[in-house]
Scaffold this motif. Structure first.
Motif, short mmCIF file in Angstrom:
data_model
loop_
_atom_site.label_atom_id
_atom_site.label_comp_id
_atom_site.label_asym_id
_atom_site.label_seq_id
_atom_site.Cartn_x
_atom_site.Cartn_y
_atom_site.Cartn_z
N GLN A 85 0.83 -1.20 0.00
CA GLN A 85 0.00 0.00 0.00
C GLN A 85 0.86 1.25 0.00
O GLN A 85 0.56 2.23 -0.70
N ARG A 86 1.96 1.22 0.75
CA ARG A 86 2.86 2.37 0.81
C ARG A 86 3.52 2.60 -0.55
O ARG A 86 3.64 3.73 -1.02
N ARG A 87 3.96 1.53 -1.20
CA ARG A 87 4.59 1.65 -2.51
C ARG A 87 3.62 2.22 -3.55
O ARG A 87 3.99 3.05 -4.37
N GLN A 88 2.38 1.76 -3.51
CA GLN A 88 1.38 2.28 -4.45
C GLN A 88 1.15 3.77 -4.25
O GLN A 88 1.06 4.54 -5.22
N ALA A 89 1.09 4.22 -2.99
CA ALA A 89 0.90 5.63 -2.70
C ALA A 89 2.10 6.45 -3.17
O ALA A 89 1.95 7.53 -3.74
N LEU A 90 3.31 5.91 -2.94
CA LEU A 90 4.51 6.63 -3.38
C LEU A 90 4.59 6.70 -4.90
O LEU A 90 5.05 7.71 -5.46
N THR A 91 4.14 5.65 -5.58
CA THR A 91 4.09 5.68 -7.04
C THR A 91 3.15 6.76 -7.52
O THR A 91 3.45 7.49 -8.48
N GLN A 92 2.01 6.89 -6.86
CA GLN A 92 1.06 7.94 -7.22
C GLN A 92 1.65 9.32 -6.98
O GLN A 92 1.39 10.26 -7.74
N ILE A 93 2.45 9.45 -5.94
CA ILE A 93 3.10 10.74 -5.66
C ILE A 93 4.08 11.09 -6.77
O ILE A 93 4.12 12.24 -7.24
N VAL A 94 4.87 10.11 -7.21
CA VAL A 94 5.83 10.36 -8.29
C VAL A 94 5.09 10.79 -9.56
O VAL A 94 5.50 11.75 -10.23
N GLU A 95 4.02 10.10 -9.90
CA GLU A 95 3.25 10.46 -11.09
C GLU A 95 2.63 11.85 -10.93
O GLU A 95 2.58 12.63 -11.88
N GLY A 96 2.17 12.17 -9.72
CA GLY A 96 1.61 13.49 -9.47
C GLY A 96 2.64 14.59 -9.60
O GLY A 96 2.35 15.67 -10.13
N VAL A 97 3.85 14.32 -9.12
CA VAL A 97 4.94 15.31 -9.27
C VAL A 97 5.25 15.53 -10.74
O VAL A 97 5.49 16.66 -11.19
N ASP A 98 5.26 14.45 -11.53
CA ASP A 98 5.51 14.58 -12.96
C ASP A 98 4.45 15.45 -13.63
O ASP A 98 4.77 16.32 -14.46
N ARG A 99 3.18 15.25 -13.27
CA ARG A 99 2.10 16.05 -13.86
C ARG A 99 2.22 17.50 -13.44
O ARG A 99 2.04 18.42 -14.25
N ALA A 100 2.52 17.73 -12.16
CA ALA A 100 2.66 19.10 -11.67
C ALA A 100 3.84 19.80 -12.32
O ALA A 100 3.77 20.99 -12.66
#
Length: 274
Positions: free
Chosen positions: A86-101
């Motif tokens: 669950q932690r890895r999935q959330a961190l992956t979403q953070i990385v993708e969000g940073v890329d979009r931002a």
């Protein structure tokens, strides 16, 4: 006899930077009326520019607020995660969000820099073929990830007078949009050709296409077609349109020849029209 002129001078002197309403011409001496009319024209253009920047800033703040809120939510999920998956999935979403931002911020900064005075100062004789090849190479990984056949057809092109960096952004954004909205296992065809007094750059995709009523709004900042299933800032085509305007180029959106997808065309006049 100088009283009207002194009154006009006093009115201008009392104004704050936010007061851009036209100066009253009723009592202006005939000798200085052309000067005051020119000043009113300048004030009108400043008012329009400031209103545009205020709208842009408000829209940009709104667009940035959404990805930042998403990043915060995913960070909170990671902090509360009870297992590594669950932690890895959330961190992956953070990385993708940073890329979009990051992409959004880059688009905002590019759009803010596109003003006529600074752009024209960097104009030079520029060949589009090498820029097109670089753009194709840069977007090739994205096309490969969707198994999209990305091709470039060169049928001759002449150099234009323009800003190489801005023209590179224009070509890259059009190709990126075509890949982003095309289905997997399809094709994106990029063409560069000389046509009389123009160099024509065309991008054709096999995506869902865009209704005519929506195509009329695609150059507007932050406008996105609903139901596309793709995320984005809604700034890509705004930037393309602005760069085209600065180079006195025609920018057109139309259905693809076979009725599937979209065809985007930029016609750059030889010499840049400047």
């Amino acid at each position: 006899s100088l009283a009207p002129l002194e009154a006009t001078t006093a009115e201008i002197g009392r104004r704050s930077p936010q007061q851009l309403a036209p100066i009253d011409l009723r009592d202006t001496p005939a000798e200085v009326r052309p000067l005051v009319e020119a000043l009113n024209d300048l004030l009108g253009r400043l008012q329009s520019a400031f209103e545009g920047e205020r709208r842009f800033t408000a829209n940009a703040a709104h667009e940035l607020r959404t990805p930042l809120a998403g990043l915060k939510a995913q960070a909170q999920v990671a902090l509360r995660a009870s297992d590594d998956g669950q932690r890895r999935q959330a961190l992956t979403q953070i990385v993708e969000g940073v890329d979009r931002a990051t992409h959004l911020v880059e688009q905002l900064l590019m759009l803010a820099r596109l003003d006529p005075d600074s752009a024209s100062a960097r104009y030079e004789v520029t060949a589009l073929a090498p820029i097109a090849r670089d753009a194709i190479a840069e977007q090739a990984p994205a096309a490969l990830g969707k198994d999209i056949d990305l091709s470039l057809s060169e049928q001759g092109s002449d150099a234009v007078l323009g800003d190489r960096t801005a023209l590179s952004v224009l070509l890259r954004n059009l190709i990126d949009n075509a890949i982003r909205y095309s289905p997997a296992h399809s094709a994106v065809e990029v063409a560069l050709a000389a046509s009389g007094t123009e160099t024509v750059f065309t991008v054709r995709d096999q995506g869902p296409g865009i209704p005519a009523e929506a195509r009329a709004h695609l150059g507007e900042r932050f406008f996105r077609v609903l139901g596309s299933g793709e995320t984005g800032s809604g700034l890509g085509l705004s930037i393309v349109q602005r760069i085209a305007e600065l180079h006195h180029a025609a920018f057109d959106l139309a259905p693809n020849l076979d009725g599937r997808g979209l065809c985007t065309t930029v016609r750059l006049p030889l010499g840049g029209g400047v």
